[in-house]
Motif scaffolding. Structure first.
Motif, PDB file in Angstrom:
ATOM      1  N   LEU A  78       0.728  -1.235   0.095  1.00  0.00           N
ATOM      2  CA  LEU A  78      -0.032   0.075   0.009  1.00  0.00           C
ATOM      3  C   LEU A  78       0.952   1.250  -0.084  1.00  0.00           C
ATOM      4  CD1 LEU A  78      -2.635  -1.087   2.780  1.00  0.00           C
ATOM      5  CD2 LEU A  78      -2.732  -1.093   0.234  1.00  0.00           C
ATOM      6  N   PRO A  79       0.497   2.335  -0.534  1.00  0.00           N
ATOM      7  CA  PRO A  79       1.286   3.523  -0.427  1.00  0.00           C
ATOM      8  C   PRO A  79       1.293   3.926   1.201  1.00  0.00           C
ATOM      9  CG  PRO A  79      -0.972   3.900  -1.733  1.00  0.00           C
ATOM     10  CD  PRO A  79      -1.079   2.588  -1.140  1.00  0.00           C
ATOM     11  N   GLN A  80       2.561   4.434   1.451  1.00  0.00           N
ATOM     12  CA  GLN A  80       2.930   4.849   2.830  1.00  0.00           C
ATOM     13  C   GLN A  80       2.266   6.283   3.036  1.00  0.00           C
ATOM     14  OE1 GLN A  80       4.250   2.444   4.925  1.00  0.00           O
ATOM     15  NE2 GLN A  80       3.893   1.115   3.204  1.00  0.00           N
ATOM     16  N   THR A  81       1.345   6.231   4.247  1.00  0.00           N
ATOM     17  CA  THR A  81       0.759   7.599   4.279  1.00  0.00           C
ATOM     18  C   THR A  81       1.087   8.239   5.646  1.00  0.00           C
ATOM     19  OG1 THR A  81      -0.890   6.148   4.987  1.00  0.00           O
ATOM     20  CG2 THR A  81      -1.159   7.379   2.604  1.00  0.00           C
ATOM     21  N   SER A  82       1.705   7.191   6.567  1.00  0.00           N
ATOM     22  CA  SER A  82       1.957   7.660   7.973  1.00  0.00           C
ATOM     23  C   SER A  82       3.417   8.309   8.037  1.00  0.00           C
ATOM     24  CB  SER A  82       1.637   6.346   9.023  1.00  0.00           C
ATOM     25  OG  SER A  82       2.786   5.667   9.089  1.00  0.00           O
ATOM     26  N   ASN A  83       3.387   8.941   9.353  1.00  0.00           N
ATOM     27  CA  ASN A  83       4.415   9.737   9.325  1.00  0.00           C
ATOM     28  C   ASN A  83       5.838   8.899   9.361  1.00  0.00           C
ATOM     29  OD1 ASN A  83       3.276  12.160   9.288  1.00  0.00           O
ATOM     30  ND2 ASN A  83       3.125  12.510  11.410  1.00  0.00           N
ATOM     31  N   ASP A  84       5.685   7.617  10.025  1.00  0.00           N
ATOM     32  CA  ASP A  84       6.875   6.820  10.300  1.00  0.00           C
ATOM     33  C   ASP A  84       6.837   5.677   9.097  1.00  0.00           C
ATOM     34  OD1 ASP A  84       4.782   5.321  11.025  1.00  0.00           O
ATOM     35  OD2 ASP A  84       5.345   4.985  13.129  1.00  0.00           O
ATOM     36  N   GLY A  85       6.092   5.764   8.180  1.00  0.00           N
ATOM     37  CA  GLY A  85       6.072   4.745   7.059  1.00  0.00           C
ATOM     38  C   GLY A  85       5.483   3.410   7.657  1.00  0.00           C
ATOM     39  N   GLN A  86       4.698   3.235   8.546  1.00  0.00           N
ATOM     40  CA  GLN A  86       4.226   2.104   9.017  1.00  0.00           C
ATOM     41  C   GLN A  86       2.682   2.124   9.188  1.00  0.00           C
ATOM     42  OE1 GLN A  86       6.313  -0.309  12.469  1.00  0.00           O
ATOM     43  NE2 GLN A  86       4.261  -0.257  13.190  1.00  0.00           N
ATOM     44  N   LEU A  87       1.954   1.347   8.487  1.00  0.00           N
ATOM     45  CA  LEU A  87       0.597   1.287   8.208  1.00  0.00           C
ATOM     46  C   LEU A  87      -0.334   0.483   9.317  1.00  0.00           C
ATOM     47  CD1 LEU A  87       0.013   1.503   4.267  1.00  0.00           C
ATOM     48  CD2 LEU A  87       0.128   3.212   5.916  1.00  0.00           C
ATOM     49  N   TRP A  88       0.520  -0.308   9.993  1.00  0.00           N
ATOM     50  CA  TRP A  88      -0.039  -0.958  11.119  1.00  0.00           C
ATOM     51  C   TRP A  88       0.204  -0.403  12.480  1.00  0.00           C
ATOM     52  CZ3 TRP A  88       2.862  -3.896  14.357  1.00  0.00           C
ATOM     53  CH2 TRP A  88       4.144  -4.037  14.064  1.00  0.00           C
ATOM     54  N   LYS A  89      -0.328  -0.636  13.689  1.00  0.00           N
ATOM     55  CA  LYS A  89       0.048   0.097  14.668  1.00  0.00           C
ATOM     56  C   LYS A  89      -0.391  -0.933  15.901  1.00  0.00           C
ATOM     57  CE  LYS A  89      -0.549   3.601  17.963  1.00  0.00           C
ATOM     58  NZ  LYS A  89      -0.664   5.017  18.155  1.00  0.00           N
ATOM     59  N   PRO A  90       0.347  -1.431  17.040  1.00  0.00           N
ATOM     60  CA  PRO A  90      -0.047  -2.210  18.150  1.00  0.00           C
ATOM     61  C   PRO A  90      -1.029  -1.219  18.878  1.00  0.00           C
ATOM     62  CG  PRO A  90       2.352  -1.898  17.906  1.00  0.00           C
ATOM     63  CD  PRO A  90       1.802  -0.908  16.873  1.00  0.00           C
ATOM     64  N   MET A  91      -2.090  -1.437  19.092  1.00  0.00           N
ATOM     65  CA  MET A  91      -3.179  -0.868  19.872  1.00  0.00           C
ATOM     66  C   MET A  91      -3.887  -1.601  21.127  1.00  0.00           C
ATOM     67  SD  MET A  91      -5.249   0.979  16.722  1.00  0.00           S
ATOM     68  CE  MET A  91      -5.987   2.244  17.842  1.00  0.00           C
ATOM     69  N   ILE A  92      -4.437  -0.546  22.087  1.00  0.00           N
ATOM     70  CA  ILE A  92      -5.291  -1.329  22.993  1.00  0.00           C
ATOM     71  C   ILE A  92      -6.650  -0.949  22.882  1.00  0.00           C
ATOM     72  CG2 ILE A  92      -5.778  -1.044  25.642  1.00  0.00           C
ATOM     73  CD1 ILE A  92      -3.161  -2.157  25.097  1.00  0.00           C
ATOM     74  N   SER A  93      -7.655  -1.813  22.688  1.00  0.00           N
ATOM     75  CA  SER A  93      -8.946  -1.555  22.737  1.00  0.00           C
ATOM     76  C   SER A  93      -9.609  -0.565  23.688  1.00  0.00           C
ATOM     77  CB  SER A  93      -9.648  -2.645  22.537  1.00  0.00           C
ATOM     78  OG  SER A  93     -11.040  -2.414  22.414  1.00  0.00           O
ATOM     79  N   GLY A  94     -10.217   0.536  23.381  1.00  0.00           N
ATOM     80  CA  GLY A  94     -10.965   1.160  24.249  1.00  0.00           C
ATOM     81  C   GLY A  94     -12.228   0.610  24.748  1.00  0.00           C
ATOM     82  N   ALA A  95     -12.863  -0.087  23.706  1.00  0.00           N
ATOM     83  CA  ALA A  95     -14.237  -0.693  24.099  1.00  0.00           C
ATOM     84  C   ALA A  95     -13.925  -2.236  24.755  1.00  0.00           C
ATOM     85  CB  ALA A  95     -14.972  -0.558  22.891  1.00  0.00           C
ATOM     86  N   GLY A  96     -15.191  -2.565  25.265  1.00  0.00           N
ATOM     87  CA  GLY A  96     -15.042  -4.255  25.741  1.00  0.00           C
ATOM     88  C   GLY A  96     -15.409  -4.665  24.571  1.00  0.00           C
ATOM     89  N   HIS A  97     -15.276  -5.891  24.397  1.00  0.00           N
ATOM     90  CA  HIS A  97     -15.643  -6.982  23.167  1.00  0.00           C
ATOM     91  C   HIS A  97     -15.676  -8.169  23.783  1.00  0.00           C
ATOM     92  CE1 HIS A  97     -14.887  -3.776  20.079  1.00  0.00           C
ATOM     93  NE2 HIS A  97     -13.952  -3.584  20.549  1.00  0.00           N
ATOM     94  N   ASP A  98     -16.400  -9.175  22.973  1.00  0.00           N
ATOM     95  CA  ASP A  98     -16.714 -10.515  23.098  1.00  0.00           C
ATOM     96  C   ASP A  98     -15.118 -11.246  23.245  1.00  0.00           C
ATOM     97  OD1 ASP A  98     -19.478 -10.800  22.985  1.00  0.00           O
ATOM     98  OD2 ASP A  98     -19.398 -10.376  20.935  1.00  0.00           O
ATOM     99  N   SER A  99     -14.089 -10.473  22.664  1.00  0.00           N
ATOM    100  CA  SER A  99     -12.870 -11.163  22.508  1.00  0.00           C
ATOM    101  C   SER A  99     -12.203 -11.183  24.074  1.00  0.00           C
ATOM    102  CB  SER A  99     -12.045 -10.464  21.589  1.00  0.00           C
ATOM    103  OG  SER A  99     -12.219 -10.753  20.260  1.00  0.00           O
ATOM    104  N   CYS A 100     -12.646  -9.953  24.763  1.00  0.00           N
ATOM    105  CA  CYS A 100     -12.228 -10.086  26.157  1.00  0.00           C
ATOM    106  C   CYS A 100     -12.747 -11.150  26.983  1.00  0.00           C
ATOM    107  CB  CYS A 100     -12.805  -8.589  26.937  1.00  0.00           C
ATOM    108  SG  CYS A 100     -12.172  -7.134  26.047  1.00  0.00           S
TER     109      CYS A 100
END
Lengths: 466, 466
Positions: free
Chosen positions: A387-409
């Motif tokens: 994919l075209p690189q759009t983010s400042n650091d050139g990485q299009l994925w990011k490790p995240m913490i979910s703000g919402a609860g989900h069935d996965s919890c």
């Protein structure tokens, strides 16, 4: 749950998997996926905001008539793909596509088809439809997975109609007792004036299954959930995929403020026990405390009695939802709210008000499984690399913490679990205008496909298909 | 309306009347009065708080079944006293006891029999029952008044069911158009789910009279209303009777706050348009502004949509009742609320909220008539003169301004009017525990009797019986 890859970190192991995988040619069909999202959203569409047929939100509250219709749609679709279909006591719908080894526990994809009363077309719906699209791709390629791969539609994830979120995956995880879940009464009475229970409504729509709702009865090898981010971060940072490593802690409370219902015109300000004024101060204070701790606070429901323009309320009841990625910081927010609320009720509410706290939900911070996180990350890397690189650091994925609860919890308590996030326009969710572009839906589904097949291969190679 | 006593101040004139009056032997019967209060309160009693049969509050909302029953009770009672009875288009009930001259307009006593949803046994009820007791005393003494003396039960004074207070005296005063009043829909839907209008309910209970609701059709010589103070002042100052010289100004608004319904877990605090948080800040601010100006502010109703624990409200609607004894100070409170609310919505609500103001009621300050005030004051002086002196200054009556709106505020536009206040325990009103002791009820009724007969004599002596 230990890592499948003893002594090797996930990054390394999955790079190994990636290099030799043979499923690079399996591609999700973007148009088919988007068509399915919108076809399934015919059931329960509401809150039109634009001229296009798809420019509506949703009001598909759990176990209402529209929810029955989309469940029937789900069943027809998965059966047409040759899946083994079943329903458990909580109405959770399971579809299993047998693998070479069809006796070992399946690797599951899952999310939910119920929505908020003013919900959108992606929250939960994208996850189930992406899972369905993965099954379609496997089916059309006659792909033989090592173990079975399946899809689950969890009941009442939103907690909007029956006030306990993700209650049905909670029962499956044996974190919520079956009878407690069955006896949950809906928040607002139905048209006939009665408040129906979950069990009554499961029976009414024909989705009270006989299969025991338990991870022991129906174990998973793993659970992967694709979901819209529901926040603004990926969009702001111009990234495409969130590799979700866990979920923030949250607690829900119902707080009751008791004052005295006296006349608005004849009661001097300093002689009042005004429960609404006190509640307003508490809501302002909770938000201030949460912000100071880099956490969140929200009041989404407030009721007051008796409800007359020129009479103070004797009782105000409101909900408080507080969140933080750290359990200890969340405890600190709760502690400060309790102390400062008490001070305000006693000392900054004229003649004083009484407070009662009722804890509705306590969901500690969740850390997903390193193997599942690695499978998602590796898949995301592959999906993003062209994919075209759009983010400042050139990485299009990011490790995240979910703000919402989900069935996965809840699944995370009983099997290795991770999630994938997609871009959410303006960060808007739980709103009719919630939106994830066709391209972003497809990128998410492709990441899901890659993660599931990586994990399937990984467990086979590590001898976990007994 | 000019004074009946040209060139003489009220105090002087009434001292003159007092010295020669011949009705000093007419005494209200305390037990009979209290029995009548509690008998009539059988219709619509609710909210028990003690073991005694009279220890309940009331839920006699205007034009409900209990209100029909107490209206029937009123009719039977006044007819048994030989009164001429009639009902007008607003369901206002009139009872006239003919005087020596029965063609001139009657001197009226009046109040209301409807209550708040969690109301007490005295607000309005005391006034009608005291008027009835006065009629009983005149009847048993075969007392011949100069002109006719009457009693009115005004419909829907509370505005609790049909949201416009004192609407039926407002129609009588031609301050409220008949059709506007008839078309008022009840605040909460009836059991069948429909919101009934006043006219529908007047018809249903058989109280839609044919007599035109207008002061022109049914003029009064004067209007006197006995009412509980509904505040703590008389009790705090250990006085017995309030001589009411007017009523404070008040305005009612419905304020709508529009934000955005986004997810409570995924929307950072600084990206929110949280209409509930904004509304809470506005309520706190309104109270602060009112207090700084020695006025009052109250929020008695608040609704929020969509109403889900983990979703911010997109819309909050709340009522704001502001009051001050001075019209100009009330305007200043409103002006500051409008300006500061706008500031908070734009600049102290993160991404901002939109506000809409809807004015529901605008009731300017009222000044009662000097002759009626003098009649009440002189009667109060007489009633109090034999009582033990308890107040700091040795005076048991006090000139007061009413904090609440009353039917007398509308009658005051069309005939000389004044009111009498009695002690209210703990200042509690619009509450089941509202209480006025038997002794205080009787002192009030005796003051009413003396005021009415003084005014009757006064107008006869000044040739106002044409």
């Amino acid at each position: 749950m230990g890592s499948l890859i003893n002594g090797v970190n996930g990054q390394h192991a999955l790079t190994f998997i990636k290099m030799k995988h043979d499923f690079a040619s399996l591609k999700v069909n973007q148009n088919r996926l988007v068509d399915a999202i919108h076809s399934s959203s015919e059931y329960g569409s509401a809150h039109r905001y634009g001229d296009d047929a798809t420019e509506t939100g949703m009001a598909r509250l759990s176990l209402n008539d529209a929810d029955k219709q989309v469940r029937d749609w789900f069943k027809v679709n998965v059966e047409s793909l040759g899946c083994v279909y079943s329903v458990d006591q909580m109405g959770n719908q399971f579809a299993i596509r047998p693998g070479k080894n069809s006796t070992a526990s399946p690797v599951m994809m899952g999310s939910h088809l119920d929505t908020q009363p003013t919900g959108g077309r992606y929250d939960g719906i994208l996850g189930v439809n992406a899972g369905l699209e993965v099954l379609k791709v496997l089916h059309e390629h006659k792909f033989e997975s090592e173990g079975s791969i399946g899809l689950v539609n969890w009941t009442n994830e939103e907690g909007a109609r029956f006030p306990m979120m993700a209650v049905a995956s909670g029962v499956w995880a044996e974190a919520v007792p079956l009878n407690k879940a069955w006896n949950l009464a809906e928040v607002s009475a139905s048209e006939d004036g009665a408040k129906k229970t979950m069990k009554e409504e499961l029976e009414r729509i024909g989705y009270l299954g006989k299969q025991k709702a338990s991870y022991k009865e129906f174990p998973f090898a793993a659970h992967f959930e694709l979901h819209i981010e529901q926040g603004p971060i990926l969009e702001m940072e111009k990234r495409k995929i969130g590799v979700v490593e866990g979920a923030q802690a949250f607690k829900w409370f119902e707080i009751t403020v008791r004052g005295r219902d006296t006349h608005a015109g004849t009661t001097p300000m300093n002689a009042r026990m005004d429960s609404m004024l006190c509640a307003a101060k508490l809501i302002v204070q909770a938000n201030k405390i949460a912000k100071e701790h880099d956490g969140l606070a929200t009041t989404g429901i407030l009721n007051m009695q008796p409800g007359s323009v020129n009479t103070m309320a004797h009782t105000v009841t409101f909900t408080l939802d507080i969140r933080h990625k750290s359990d200890s910081e969340l405890s600190e927010i709760e502690k400060q709210c309790r102390a400062q609320f008490q001070y305000i009720a006693e000392n900054d509410s004229e003649k004083g008000c009484k407070l009662e706290w009722n804890e509705l939900v306590n969901s500690p911070a969740v850390n997903f499984h390193e193997d599942c996180i690695a499978a998602v990350r590796d898949s995301a890397i592959e999906v993003c690399e062209d994919l075209p690189q759009t983010s400042n650091d050139g990485q299009l994925w990011k490790p995240m913490i979910s703000g919402a609860g989900h069935d996965s919890c809840y699944t995370s308590r009983r099997c290795p679990t991770s999630m994938i996030f997609t871009v959410t326009k303006d960060g808007v969710s739980h709103n009719p205008r919630e939106y994830c572009s066709p391209e972003d839906c497809a990128l998410g589904a492709q990441t899901l496909l890659g993660a599931v097949l990586r994990y399937d291969r990984l467990r086979a190679e590590h001898g976990n298909l007994q």
